[in-house]
Scaffold this motif. Structure first.
Motif, mmCIF file in Angstrom:
data_model
loop_
_atom_site.group_PDB
_atom_site.id
_atom_site.type_symbol
_atom_site.label_atom_id
_atom_site.label_comp_id
_atom_site.label_asym_id
_atom_site.label_seq_id
_atom_site.Cartn_x
_atom_site.Cartn_y
_atom_site.Cartn_z
ATOM 1 N N ALA A 82 0.787 -1.228 0.000
ATOM 2 C CA ALA A 82 0.000 0.000 0.000
ATOM 3 C C ALA A 82 0.824 1.287 0.000
ATOM 4 O O ALA A 82 0.375 2.305 0.497
ATOM 5 C CB ALA A 82 -0.946 -0.013 1.196
ATOM 6 N N VAL A 83 2.019 1.246 -0.571
ATOM 7 C CA VAL A 83 2.848 2.445 -0.727
ATOM 8 C C VAL A 83 3.157 2.595 -2.214
ATOM 9 O O VAL A 83 3.559 1.620 -2.855
ATOM 10 C CB VAL A 83 4.156 2.324 0.075
ATOM 11 C CG1 VAL A 83 5.041 3.552 -0.144
ATOM 12 C CG2 VAL A 83 3.862 2.131 1.562
ATOM 13 N N SER A 84 2.972 3.797 -2.744
ATOM 14 C CA SER A 84 3.236 4.042 -4.170
ATOM 15 C C SER A 84 4.627 3.506 -4.511
ATOM 16 O O SER A 84 5.614 3.847 -3.874
ATOM 17 C CB SER A 84 3.143 5.543 -4.449
ATOM 18 O OG SER A 84 3.120 5.777 -5.839
ATOM 19 N N ASP A 108 0.075 6.585 -7.546
ATOM 20 C CA ASP A 108 -0.759 7.784 -7.506
ATOM 21 C C ASP A 108 -0.273 8.837 -8.485
ATOM 22 O O ASP A 108 -0.596 10.006 -8.317
ATOM 23 C CB ASP A 108 -0.829 8.343 -6.078
ATOM 24 C CG ASP A 108 0.449 9.043 -5.644
ATOM 25 O OD1 ASP A 108 1.484 8.898 -6.332
ATOM 26 O OD2 ASP A 108 0.419 9.753 -4.620
ATOM 27 N N GLU A 132 -4.104 5.036 -5.768
ATOM 28 C CA GLU A 132 -4.313 5.662 -4.458
ATOM 29 C C GLU A 132 -5.080 6.969 -4.614
ATOM 30 O O GLU A 132 -4.734 7.832 -5.433
ATOM 31 C CB GLU A 132 -2.963 5.920 -3.771
ATOM 32 C CG GLU A 132 -3.154 6.478 -2.355
ATOM 33 C CD GLU A 132 -1.876 6.495 -1.531
ATOM 34 O OE1 GLU A 132 -0.811 6.169 -2.088
ATOM 35 O OE2 GLU A 132 -1.950 6.835 -0.339
ATOM 36 N N ASP A 134 -6.736 10.402 -2.728
ATOM 37 C CA ASP A 134 -6.538 11.317 -1.596
ATOM 38 C C ASP A 134 -7.899 11.839 -1.155
ATOM 39 O O ASP A 134 -8.517 12.638 -1.864
ATOM 40 C CB ASP A 134 -5.629 12.469 -2.044
ATOM 41 C CG ASP A 134 -5.387 13.491 -0.941
ATOM 42 O OD1 ASP A 134 -5.806 13.250 0.209
ATOM 43 O OD2 ASP A 134 -4.771 14.530 -1.246
ATOM 44 N N GLY A 137 -6.360 14.908 2.180
ATOM 45 C CA GLY A 137 -5.255 15.861 2.032
ATOM 46 C C GLY A 137 -4.088 15.654 2.960
ATOM 47 O O GLY A 137 -3.217 16.521 3.061
ATOM 48 N N HIS A 138 -4.017 14.507 3.634
ATOM 49 C CA HIS A 138 -2.968 14.407 4.660
ATOM 50 C C HIS A 138 -1.650 13.881 4.121
ATOM 51 O O HIS A 138 -0.621 14.053 4.769
ATOM 52 C CB HIS A 138 -3.440 13.550 5.840
ATOM 53 C CG HIS A 138 -3.186 12.087 5.672
ATOM 54 N ND1 HIS A 138 -3.918 11.300 4.819
ATOM 55 C CD2 HIS A 138 -2.257 11.267 6.209
ATOM 56 C CE1 HIS A 138 -3.465 10.066 4.858
ATOM 57 N NE2 HIS A 138 -2.467 10.017 5.683
ATOM 58 N N ARG A 139 -1.650 13.249 2.924
ATOM 59 C CA ARG A 139 -0.399 12.640 2.484
ATOM 60 C C ARG A 139 -0.408 12.415 0.973
ATOM 61 O O ARG A 139 -0.280 13.346 0.225
ATOM 62 C CB ARG A 139 -0.180 11.317 3.233
ATOM 63 C CG ARG A 139 1.186 10.716 2.984
ATOM 64 C CD ARG A 139 1.403 9.486 3.881
ATOM 65 N NE ARG A 139 0.602 8.338 3.459
ATOM 66 C CZ ARG A 139 0.375 7.259 4.233
ATOM 67 N NH1 ARG A 139 0.853 7.198 5.444
ATOM 68 N NH2 ARG A 139 -0.334 6.248 3.772
ATOM 69 N N SER A 140 -0.557 11.186 0.542
ATOM 70 C CA SER A 140 -0.419 10.825 -0.863
ATOM 71 C C SER A 140 -1.784 10.661 -1.532
ATOM 72 O O SER A 140 -2.824 10.811 -0.901
ATOM 73 C CB SER A 140 0.357 9.509 -0.989
ATOM 74 O OG SER A 140 1.641 9.650 -0.444
ATOM 75 N N GLY A 141 -1.754 10.336 -2.826
ATOM 76 C CA GLY A 141 -2.986 10.022 -3.542
ATOM 77 C C GLY A 141 -3.447 11.134 -4.466
ATOM 78 O O GLY A 141 -2.968 12.269 -4.414
ATOM 79 N N GLN B 265 2.746 16.022 -4.024
ATOM 80 C CA GLN B 265 1.511 16.795 -3.907
ATOM 81 C C GLN B 265 1.935 18.203 -4.312
ATOM 82 O O GLN B 265 2.320 19.020 -3.468
ATOM 83 C CB GLN B 265 0.934 16.749 -2.485
ATOM 84 C CG GLN B 265 0.466 15.381 -2.029
ATOM 85 C CD GLN B 265 -0.798 14.888 -2.737
ATOM 86 O OE1 GLN B 265 -1.290 15.486 -3.705
ATOM 87 N NE2 GLN B 265 -1.321 13.762 -2.278
ATOM 88 N N LYS B 268 0.915 21.516 -2.746
ATOM 89 C CA LYS B 268 1.423 21.796 -1.409
ATOM 90 C C LYS B 268 2.940 21.945 -1.380
ATOM 91 O O LYS B 268 3.521 22.193 -0.316
ATOM 92 C CB LYS B 268 1.027 20.656 -0.466
ATOM 93 C CG LYS B 268 -0.471 20.496 -0.305
ATOM 94 C CD LYS B 268 -0.786 19.224 0.463
ATOM 95 C CE LYS B 268 -2.295 19.031 0.582
ATOM 96 N NZ LYS B 268 -2.653 17.650 0.896
#
Lengths: 380, 380
Positions: A82-84, A108, A132, A134, A137-141, B265, B268
């Motif tokens: 589950a990590v790009s 992503d 993935e 998003d 807005g906290h991290r990836s995707g 991202q 950001k």
């Protein structure tokens, strides 16, 4: 081995609490009518994962290819990484698939999607890839309405790769602490991920799976229409951060660090423990929450929390146990009587994922106080 | 293996920098006329320790009995276990001594001293014990003028144990950042430890060794009259905390984490790395210093620091690389061009001891860019 015989510091798993946590999450997923794919990054321990699968989990989620390799070798074949993926990791991913592992990759962005497609073409291989999304807005995707969502889908689909699904992780749930806010974020996570799948399907890309989750949103979700599976990791052991978020009680926390009192500074109200940050980890996840537990909550050997005390400081192999109230520490000169040299305590950790990673093994403790070793692995 | 072929994340040691750091510390000790006993808790790696011994180190300091066991098995026999011993660990200590290891224990209280004496009497064994002295109030030890110093000395001496020396660690040096303050603390550390030895000797207890040290005070010490040996650990690799204290430059830091860009991202100003807190550790040691480096300082593969960028956030396997200036991040939409998918970087860590502990091995890099694996161990 009896609890009293275990050398300190040691990471203890209370098996009864763990089984209760597993049953709670799997029961909730069954009620919601979705599959459950536990994130095994929390424990990296086959004994724990076997208990999750026995309770009904379908496949696992991993955070590293080493986890995928180790769990596939132990007999788990449905694995979401589950990590790009970094393009340089594709040879390891291909080796796993050629051994028969049903490994699913995540991307992503169009560049990584194109790298997967080119590598697949070069090696005559078709990868299953999840995109993935998003949703907070906290991290990836990729946000559900962003144009690159369809770009990534098309790059994969038109080059012989399988778009197996969309996945999202509402990690911002760790910043919340009310049931209402968690339920709202769970719905936001669900709706965003379902919307991304809908857009891909409207563009002619099948996208059968819709995967969401974090421990707080998984437990807070009231309905998961359109979702096919949920992922969560830390629920299996819980920790003080989860307690502060409001999704477990102190009595649900199944991981603790066994420690011994090795000294005092009576004038300061300190007892010195042989569990410092190397044992507890440097994770101070409760420092920004309503209740700051320092480096952990001390408990008696039987698990009873010692209200009013915390591990207030830590060096590599020294922890400082003191009153939680900084102002009253100097008055706590009875610390030497209350916590004599040689006394053993159990410390509840801020974050089960980071504390567990400090240990090569868990001591899994049965209700009658005996323990067996459960190995975990680390590295990449 | 070439640097470009190493899978990420990975812990790299720049061998040339490490050798320079070793030579600098050993040279300073030689000038001061004292022995040097490196603290091997920083690396837990026999290859590093062999380089320290080759440069002139006399014996080692350890923070756990596992380190003592592993380094004794690797041929090092003069070992100071520098944490006040829990009585329940005495059987392991005795086993090491009976194998021939010259293991020295540490205590700072009468209860533990009495437990050592009773255990020694019971097993017909004499332990060498050093008494921990508190010279800066930051953690453990007995202050030089405290009555319990002589109590502990007498309990050991009169029950057939050997008081091998006194030792202190001025760990509060980590809170300083001027040469003057460090030099003053080094003198305080020296004077306090020498005074404790003097009191023991006046009471008829030989106390031959006087051992002081932390990396900052060891490097700042101008004279060490009365001291017989110095201990320090992190100097061998250095880190961003040591840079902020003022005892090394960024170019001296020999440990870095190799990472790959796996996403962005752009809105950001974020590039996402495959090195999160599991690789960097949760150590935020620079957060209270004049220059906060977040979770680390990114550098090019050749080691050049990328001024103005930091790893500003971290999840378990994701790091967020961004402008160090929070206000300008949203304007950094060129982040995707500057840090493209697949780009490899080296991240300097806050704290070499905690970051190293996240990895089963180091990749030791030669000046021509080749690497060899140096194993390290963890656990207790």
């Amino acid at each position: 081995m009896k609890l009293e015989q275990i050398d300190t510091p040691a990471a203890l798993i209370d098996i009864a609490r763990m089984q209760k946590n597993i049953a709670r999450m799997q029961g909730h997923m069954n009620t919601l009518g979705v599959a459950f794919r536990p994130h095994v990054k929390t424990t990296k321990c086959i004994d724990v994962v076997r208990a999750q699968i026995a309770a009904g989990a379908r496949g696992i989620t991993v955070s590293t290819l080493k986890e995928a390799e180790a769990f596939y070798a132990a007999g788990v074949d449905d694995i979401l990484y589950a990590v790009s993926i970094a393009p340089s990791k594709l040879p390891r991913a291909l080796a796993l698939r050629r051994q028969g592992c049903n490994l699913k990759l995540v991307v992503d962005n169009p560049t990584a999607a194109a790298a997967i497609a080119a590598f697949g073409d070069q090696h005559g291989a078709s990868f299953e890839v999840w995109i993935e999304v998003d949703t907070d807005g906290h991290r990836s995707g990729i946000t559900p309405e962003h144009e690159s969502l369809l770009d990534v889908g098309r790059i994969l689909h038109e080059n012989g790769m399988t778009v197996g699904g969309v996945m999202t992780h509402a990690g911002s749930s760790y910043e919340l602490d009310t049931a209402e806010a968690l339920a709202a974020l769970a719905e936001q996570e669900r709706a965003g991920c379902v919307r991304a799948a809908q857009r891909l399907r409207e563009a002619g890309i099948a996208c059968p799976e819709v995967s969401v989750g974090s421990t707080p949103t998984a437990l807070a979700a009231a309905q998961l229409e359109g979702v096919t599976e949920v992922r969560a990791g830390v629920y299996v052991l819980f920790d003080l951060v989860m307690h502060n978020i409001g999704v477990c009680s102190l009595e649900d926390i199944a991981l603790s660090v066994l420690a011994t009192v090795i000294g005092h500074q009576a004038d300061k109200g300190w007892a010195i423990l042989d569990a410092g940050w190397m044992a507890m980890s440097r994770d101070r996840g409760t420092s920004n929450q309503a209740h700051d537990f320092g480096y952990g909550q001390p408990c008696l050997l039987n698990g009873t929390p010692l209200a009013g005390y915390v591990v207030s400081g830590a060096n590599q192999e020294h922890g400082i146990l003191s009153s939680a109230d900084e102002g009253s520490r100097a008055d706590s000169q009875d610390i030497t009587q209350r916590f004599p040299i040689g006394m053993k305590l159990r410390i509840l950790p801020n974050h089960a994922c980071s504390t567990g990673a400090q240990f090569p093994e868990y001591h899994a403790v049965t209700p009658d106080g005996h323990s067996v070793q459960w190995m975990r692995f680390h590295g990449w």
